[in-house]
Design an enzyme around this catalytic site. Structure first.
Site, PDB file in Angstrom:
ATOM      1  CB  SER A   1      26.897  10.152  -0.210  1.00  0.00           C
ATOM      2  OG  SER A   1      27.673   9.464  -1.175  1.00  0.00           O
TER       3      SER A   1
ATOM      4  CG  ASN B   1     -19.741 -12.833   4.705  1.00  0.00           C
ATOM      5  OD1 ASN B   1     -18.596 -13.286   4.717  1.00  0.00           O
ATOM      6  ND2 ASN B   1     -20.684 -13.309   3.911  1.00  0.00           N
TER       7      ASN B   1
ATOM      8  CB  SER C   1      -6.841 -13.067   4.973  1.00  0.00           C
ATOM      9  OG  SER C   1      -7.839 -13.576   5.840  1.00  0.00           O
TER      10      SER C   1
ATOM     11  CE1 TYR D   1     -15.920 -10.841   2.373  1.00  0.00           C
ATOM     12  CE2 TYR D   1     -16.282 -13.042   1.488  1.00  0.00           C
ATOM     13  CZ  TYR D   1     -15.431 -12.082   2.010  1.00  0.00           C
ATOM     14  OH  TYR D   1     -14.106 -12.358   2.156  1.00  0.00           O
TER      15      TYR D   1
ATOM     16  CE  LYS E   1      24.877  14.327  -2.401  1.00  0.00           C
ATOM     17  NZ  LYS E   1      24.076  13.636  -3.387  1.00  0.00           N
TER      18      LYS E   1
ATOM     19  CB  THR F   1       3.717  31.982  -9.876  1.00  0.00           C
ATOM     20  OG1 THR F   1       4.307  33.018 -10.669  1.00  0.00           O
ATOM     21  CG2 THR F   1       2.955  32.617  -8.717  1.00  0.00           C
ATOM     22  CG  HIS F   2       4.797  30.075 -13.919  1.00  0.00           C
ATOM     23  ND1 HIS F   2       4.030  29.407 -14.837  1.00  0.00           N
ATOM     24  CD2 HIS F   2       4.073  31.156 -13.543  1.00  0.00           C
ATOM     25  CE1 HIS F   2       2.893  30.055 -15.026  1.00  0.00           C
ATOM     26  NE2 HIS F   2       2.889  31.120 -14.246  1.00  0.00           N
TER      27      HIS F   2
ATOM     28  CE  LYS G   1      -9.798  -8.326   6.159  1.00  0.00           C
ATOM     29  NZ  LYS G   1     -10.506  -8.479   4.856  1.00  0.00           N
TER      30      LYS G   1
ATOM     31  CD  GLU H   1      16.253  12.616  -1.649  1.00  0.00           C
ATOM     32  OE1 GLU H   1      16.590  12.209  -2.765  1.00  0.00           O
ATOM     33  OE2 GLU H   1      17.038  12.647  -0.672  1.00  0.00           O
TER      34      GLU H   1
ATOM     35  CG  ASN I   1      22.139  12.554   0.133  1.00  0.00           C
ATOM     36  OD1 ASN I   1      22.557  13.547  -0.453  1.00  0.00           O
ATOM     37  ND2 ASN I   1      22.705  11.368   0.022  1.00  0.00           N
TER      38      ASN I   1
ATOM     39  CD  GLN J   1      -8.881 -13.184   2.420  1.00  0.00           C
ATOM     40  OE1 GLN J   1      -9.719 -13.816   3.031  1.00  0.00           O
ATOM     41  NE2 GLN J   1      -7.844 -13.769   1.838  1.00  0.00           N
TER      42      GLN J   1
HETATM   43  N1  ARG Z   1     -10.964 -13.378   5.565  1.00  0.00           N
HETATM   44  C1  ARG Z   1     -12.203 -12.936   5.025  1.00  0.00           C
HETATM   45  C2  ARG Z   1     -12.062 -11.516   4.504  1.00  0.00           C
HETATM   46  O1  ARG Z   1     -11.183 -10.880   4.930  1.00  0.00           O
HETATM   47  C3  ARG Z   1     -13.277 -12.956   6.063  1.00  0.00           C
HETATM   48  C4  ARG Z   1     -14.646 -13.113   5.511  1.00  0.00           C
HETATM   49  C5  ARG Z   1     -14.778 -14.459   4.916  1.00  0.00           C
HETATM   50  N2  ARG Z   1     -16.099 -14.762   4.550  1.00  0.00           N
HETATM   51  C6  ARG Z   1     -16.365 -15.795   3.758  1.00  0.00           C
HETATM   52  N3  ARG Z   1     -17.601 -16.007   3.504  1.00  0.00           N
HETATM   53  N4  ARG Z   1     -15.446 -16.520   3.221  1.00  0.00           N
HETATM   54  O2  ARG Z   1     -12.805 -11.052   3.707  1.00  0.00           O
END
Ligand code: ARG
Length: 467
Positions: free
Chosen positions: A277, A110, A23, A317, A283, A155-156, A325, A290, A285, A322
């Site tokens: 444009s 964790n 990650s 966990y 134009k 309205t509408h 994120k 948007e 825009n 993961q």
């Molecule tokens: N990179 C992991 C996450 O974002 C961290 C926690 C990992 N824990 C584990 N027991 N593998 O969730």
């Protein structure tokens, strides 16, 4: 260097597995929070006599050094170290030697990652509330400048009754007020410390969770260690609040797009906030609103994504988590991107008061008021509605508006009409007749602006206290 958890293994990890499970590509955004949490953790280990003070000082200096190197882009994160937590630890050990390996005493990734997320979101919620507040300020300034601007209310998407443009803008101020209040409320549930939960069950070391909470300025610690490491409600809650904010922005965006069309021509967005444009030179825009309207989709998607990730997940966990994120980072970036443009775009928006007035003069949005006039003369509302329906039909068939009718023409529909009707039908009269709390009368809108300023000062105070 081998893996920090390599002891139990007899083979190298397949490099595709490294890449698939890592990650670090995205959680490096948590570097600061990770180190902030580690500094508090190691200070506590010292205070509780779990680590000698000498080691604590070395680890703290090392962590600060790693942070500095990260800021200076001197650290190359590695996929084989999987995530930000292990990348920091590896670099710490490289910096200060094996003593760095003591940092992780009494802790698991964790509870560590959960702590990082709480620290991260806590800052973002304050930042985003501040940005919403800036947008409210821009809207209120425009509202003040448009306390005398009358525009058809819809309205509408059909012209309904004339309103003050200020009143329309203040509706958004109320919407963003709720958004701010939701974010402020969510802060209570974000500001809870998971650290000390260990992997899932707590730790055998005599740690002091409340001391860590105090250092990191968390109001509370999680009650239950399983819940501490597996709770992502606070992120879900943030993503739902974010979705509502984007929904509000998308409604305002849609109106800005409509209003800046030639057909409406109610407003003009500043050149600095529009694009041209490549083929049609005439134009201009409204790309920003948007795109905000369009980006609402990904924010909803991020909410659905995480709800689905968490569905049926057993405690505690699981690696699935993961996946919490990227959607969260993307949502923060999308919201911040939109809000940072919206406040100045609203502030610089030109309001075409004349054109709004023309629109009001050329419509039947004062029809309700003649009905109310006849009711005042004793006619039951249903009958008055019928009379005015016929009057409007007559106007449409004869290419006239209500104010163009002569008294004789009015009298065809009801004997109850008299000259006062010409005053009753003036847009100003119509607007100011709605003199009820929350209504569009000028005095009411001026009061609403004052009340919103009181709320906005409360936000400012909250922001100061949570900076
Ligand atoms: N990179 C992991 C996450 O974002 C961290 C926690 C990992 N824990 C584990 N027991 N593998 O969730």
């Amino acid at each position: 260097m081998s893996k920090l958890w390599g002891g139990r293994f007899t083979k190298q990890t397949n490099h595709l597995v490294d890449e698939y499970t890592a990650s670090i590509g995205f959680d490096q955004a948590l570097a600061e929070e990770d180190i902030e949490g580690s500094l508090a953790h190691v200070t506590m280990l010292g205070k509780c006599g779990i680590l000698p003070q000498e080691d604590v000082e070395k680890i703290k200096a090392g962590l600060n050094k790693v942070l500095e190197k990260i800021h200076n882009n001197e650290i190359e994160f590695s996929v084989s170290d999987e995530d930000i937590h292990m990348n920091v630890e590896k670099n710490l050990i490289a910096e200060i030697g094996p003593v760095g390996g003591k940092l992780h005493t009494g802790r698991s990734r964790n509870d560590q990652v959960a702590t990082d997320m709480h620290l991260y979101l806590r800052k973002r919620v304050v930042e985003l509330s501040g940005m919403l507040h800036e947008l409210q300020k821009a809207l209120v300034v425009q509202a003040r400048d448009n306390l005398d601007t009358i525009v058809p209310g819809y309205t509408h998407l059909q012209r309904a009754q004339p309103i003050l443009f200020a009143h329309h803008l203040m509706a958004y101020v109320s919407m963003f007020q709720r958004d701010i209040e939701r974010l402020m409320d969510s802060y209570k549930r974000i500001n809870v410390l998971p650290l000390g939960a260990g992997a899932l069950a707590g730790t055998t070391f005599p740690i002091d969770r409340h001391f860590v909470a105090e250092q990191l300025q968390f109001d509370r610690v999680y009650e239950n260690s399983l819940d501490a490491v597996s709770d992502r409600d606070f992120i879900l809650e943030f993503l739902s609040h974010a979705s509502i904010i984007m929904m509000h922005l998308s409604r305002l965006s849609e109106e800005l797009v409509l209003w800046s069309s030639t057909e409406f021509n109610f407003i003009e967005l500043d050149d600095a906030f529009c694009t041209g444009s490549s083929i049609m030179p005439q134009k201009k825009n409204p790309d920003v609103p948007e795109l905000v309207r369009g980006k609402t989709g990904r924010v909803y998607g991020n909410l659905m994504g995480l709800l689905t990730v968490l569905k049926s997940l057993p405690l505690a966990y699981n690696k699935d988590m993961q996946e919490d994120k990227e959607g969260m980072f993307d949502t923060v970036a999308t919201l911040e991107g939109a809000l940072q443009l919206f406040a100045p775009m609203i502030a610089t928006m030109k309001v075409n008061k004349t054109r709004m007035r023309e629109a009001v003069n050329k419509d039947f949005s004062n029809a309700t008021d003649i009905a109310d006039f006849l009711v005042g003369k004793g006619l039951p509302f249903r009958q008055a509605h019928e009379v005015i329906g016929k009057t409007v039909l007559y106007c449409i068939q004869n290419g006239k508006y209500l104010l163009d009718l002569t008294m004789d023409e009015f009298k065809q529909f009801s004997e109850l009409f008299d000259d006062a009707i010409y005053e009753v039908l003036q847009p100003e009269t119509v607007v100011n007749a709605r003199n009820v709390y929350g209504g569009t009368a000028t005095d009411q809108v001026a009061d609403a602006i004052k009340r919103s300023e009181v709320l906005m000062r409360m936000t400012e105070q909250w922001l100061e206290e949570h900076q």
